[in-house]
Design a protein around this motif. Structure first.
Motif, PDB file in Angstrom:
ATOM      1  N   ASP A   1       0.806  -1.226   0.000  1.00  0.00           N
ATOM      2  CA  ASP A   1       0.000   0.000   0.000  1.00  0.00           C
ATOM      3  C   ASP A   1       0.839   1.275   0.000  1.00  0.00           C
ATOM      4  O   ASP A   1       0.326   2.359   0.230  1.00  0.00           O
ATOM      5  CB  ASP A   1      -0.950   0.008   1.197  1.00  0.00           C
ATOM      6  N   GLY A   2       2.144   1.148  -0.243  1.00  0.00           N
ATOM      7  CA  GLY A   2       3.008   2.325  -0.236  1.00  0.00           C
ATOM      8  C   GLY A   2       3.412   2.783   1.153  1.00  0.00           C
ATOM      9  O   GLY A   2       3.899   3.900   1.318  1.00  0.00           O
ATOM     10  N   SER A   3       3.224   1.933   2.154  1.00  0.00           N
ATOM     11  CA  SER A   3       3.525   2.317   3.538  1.00  0.00           C
ATOM     12  C   SER A   3       4.930   2.871   3.723  1.00  0.00           C
ATOM     13  O   SER A   3       5.116   3.887   4.396  1.00  0.00           O
ATOM     14  CB  SER A   3       3.360   1.117   4.483  1.00  0.00           C
ATOM     15  N   MET A   4       5.927   2.234   3.152  1.00  0.00           N
ATOM     16  CA  MET A   4       7.302   2.681   3.386  1.00  0.00           C
ATOM     17  C   MET A   4       7.530   4.085   2.826  1.00  0.00           C
ATOM     18  O   MET A   4       8.186   4.904   3.462  1.00  0.00           O
ATOM     19  CB  MET A   4       8.310   1.708   2.781  1.00  0.00           C
ATOM     20  N   VAL A   5       7.004   4.358   1.663  1.00  0.00           N
ATOM     21  CA  VAL A   5       7.151   5.688   1.068  1.00  0.00           C
ATOM     22  C   VAL A   5       6.433   6.715   1.943  1.00  0.00           C
ATOM     23  O   VAL A   5       6.957   7.811   2.193  1.00  0.00           O
ATOM     24  CB  VAL A   5       6.600   5.698  -0.375  1.00  0.00           C
ATOM     25  N   LEU A   6       5.255   6.372   2.437  1.00  0.00           N
ATOM     26  CA  LEU A   6       4.483   7.294   3.272  1.00  0.00           C
ATOM     27  C   LEU A   6       5.149   7.516   4.629  1.00  0.00           C
ATOM     28  O   LEU A   6       5.166   8.642   5.143  1.00  0.00           O
ATOM     29  CB  LEU A   6       3.054   6.775   3.437  1.00  0.00           C
ATOM     30  N   ILE A   7       5.701   6.469   5.214  1.00  0.00           N
ATOM     31  CA  ILE A   7       6.409   6.610   6.494  1.00  0.00           C
ATOM     32  C   ILE A   7       7.609   7.527   6.309  1.00  0.00           C
ATOM     33  O   ILE A   7       7.835   8.446   7.110  1.00  0.00           O
ATOM     34  CB  ILE A   7       6.815   5.238   7.056  1.00  0.00           C
ATOM     35  N   GLN A   8       8.363   7.315   5.238  1.00  0.00           N
ATOM     36  CA  GLN A   8       9.516   8.180   4.956  1.00  0.00           C
ATOM     37  C   GLN A   8       9.069   9.629   4.765  1.00  0.00           C
ATOM     38  O   GLN A   8       9.703  10.544   5.301  1.00  0.00           O
ATOM     39  CB  GLN A   8      10.234   7.705   3.697  1.00  0.00           C
ATOM     40  N   ALA A   9       7.996   9.830   4.027  1.00  0.00           N
ATOM     41  CA  ALA A   9       7.502  11.190   3.777  1.00  0.00           C
ATOM     42  C   ALA A   9       7.085  11.869   5.077  1.00  0.00           C
ATOM     43  O   ALA A   9       7.333  13.077   5.260  1.00  0.00           O
ATOM     44  CB  ALA A   9       6.345  11.153   2.788  1.00  0.00           C
ATOM     45  N   CYS A  10       6.475  11.135   5.988  1.00  0.00           N
ATOM     46  CA  CYS A  10       6.107  11.711   7.294  1.00  0.00           C
ATOM     47  C   CYS A  10       7.348  12.079   8.090  1.00  0.00           C
ATOM     48  O   CYS A  10       7.404  13.154   8.698  1.00  0.00           O
ATOM     49  CB  CYS A  10       5.255  10.730   8.088  1.00  0.00           C
ATOM     50  N   LEU A  11       8.351  11.199   8.106  1.00  0.00           N
ATOM     51  CA  LEU A  11       9.576  11.483   8.848  1.00  0.00           C
ATOM     52  C   LEU A  11      10.319  12.680   8.259  1.00  0.00           C
ATOM     53  O   LEU A  11      10.946  13.447   8.977  1.00  0.00           O
ATOM     54  CB  LEU A  11      10.479  10.246   8.870  1.00  0.00           C
ATOM     55  N   GLU A  12      10.240  12.834   6.949  1.00  0.00           N
ATOM     56  CA  GLU A  12      10.881  13.974   6.282  1.00  0.00           C
ATOM     57  C   GLU A  12      10.073  15.263   6.449  1.00  0.00           C
ATOM     58  O   GLU A  12      10.579  16.350   6.214  1.00  0.00           O
ATOM     59  CB  GLU A  12      11.054  13.671   4.793  1.00  0.00           C
TER      60      GLU A  12
ATOM     61  N   LEU B   1      12.979  14.431  10.550  1.00  0.00           N
ATOM     62  CA  LEU B   1      13.553  13.567  11.571  1.00  0.00           C
ATOM     63  C   LEU B   1      14.551  12.634  10.888  1.00  0.00           C
ATOM     64  O   LEU B   1      14.181  11.933   9.961  1.00  0.00           O
ATOM     65  CB  LEU B   1      12.448  12.762  12.252  1.00  0.00           C
ATOM     66  N   PRO B   2      15.794  12.661  11.320  1.00  0.00           N
ATOM     67  CA  PRO B   2      16.779  11.792  10.667  1.00  0.00           C
ATOM     68  C   PRO B   2      16.420  10.318  10.861  1.00  0.00           C
ATOM     69  O   PRO B   2      16.076   9.888  11.954  1.00  0.00           O
ATOM     70  CB  PRO B   2      18.097  12.114  11.363  1.00  0.00           C
ATOM     71  N   PHE B   3      16.506   9.585   9.786  1.00  0.00           N
ATOM     72  CA  PHE B   3      16.263   8.146   9.832  1.00  0.00           C
ATOM     73  C   PHE B   3      17.180   7.489   8.827  1.00  0.00           C
ATOM     74  O   PHE B   3      17.790   8.165   7.983  1.00  0.00           O
ATOM     75  CB  PHE B   3      14.795   7.825   9.543  1.00  0.00           C
ATOM     76  N   LEU B   4      17.274   6.199   8.917  1.00  0.00           N
ATOM     77  CA  LEU B   4      18.085   5.445   7.974  1.00  0.00           C
ATOM     78  C   LEU B   4      17.206   4.380   7.352  1.00  0.00           C
ATOM     79  O   LEU B   4      16.494   3.667   8.072  1.00  0.00           O
ATOM     80  CB  LEU B   4      19.267   4.813   8.704  1.00  0.00           C
TER      81      LEU B   4
END
Length: 141
Positions: free
Chosen positions: A45-56, A81-84
């Motif tokens: 469902d695109g979760s990873m892209v959406l999670i990254q977008a929220c963190l950014e 928020l920095p993430f890896l």
């Protein structure tokens, strides 16, 4: 009590709307050395892209569905928020263990146990890992 870092493992599968409020609530924890590892079990469902977008900070974080729980996840943490972002691997670089938030993409949807094990294997590679906490993505702390 053993000194060291706590790794909080959160498994995501098509659960962006739950995972982000969970992550936001975890980022409010104080007085502890911890990292959050979000393991994505090949969401469709695109979760990873959406999670990254929220963190950014490029999209707003979804609020918890229950308004009575809103205070646990809101206001959201300061962005970006920095993430890896990592792919599942047998070994990870040492700098991966310095981040408060790590996102790991699994190679396939392995189910609940093996998905969490991916995060656990990551945490156990850190010599400072003292505790591992498995948390469902629909939990607010």
């Amino acid at each position: 009590m053993k000194k060291g870092k706590t790794y909080i493992i959160v498994l995501n599968y098509n659960g962006f709307v739950d995972t982000i409020p969970c992550l936001e609530s975890l980022l409010k924890l104080r007085d502890a050395e911890y990292s959050v590892v979000v393991t994505d079990n090949q969401s469709t469902d695109g979760s990873m892209v959406l999670i990254q977008a929220c963190l950014e900070g490029s999209i707003p974080a979804p609020e918890p569905e229950n308004p009575g729980l809103r205070h646990l996840a809101m206001p959201v943490s300061v962005k970006p928020l920095p993430f890896l972002l990592l792919d599942e691997a047998p070994a990870y670089p040492p700098e991966a263990f310095t981040r408060q938030v790590v996102l790991i993409k699994t190679k396939e949807n392995m189910g609940y146990g093996p998905g969490n094990n991916t995060g656990i294997r990551f945490a156990l590679q850190d010599p400072d890992c003292a505790y591992i906490w498995i948390l469902n993505n629909d939990t607010l702390t």
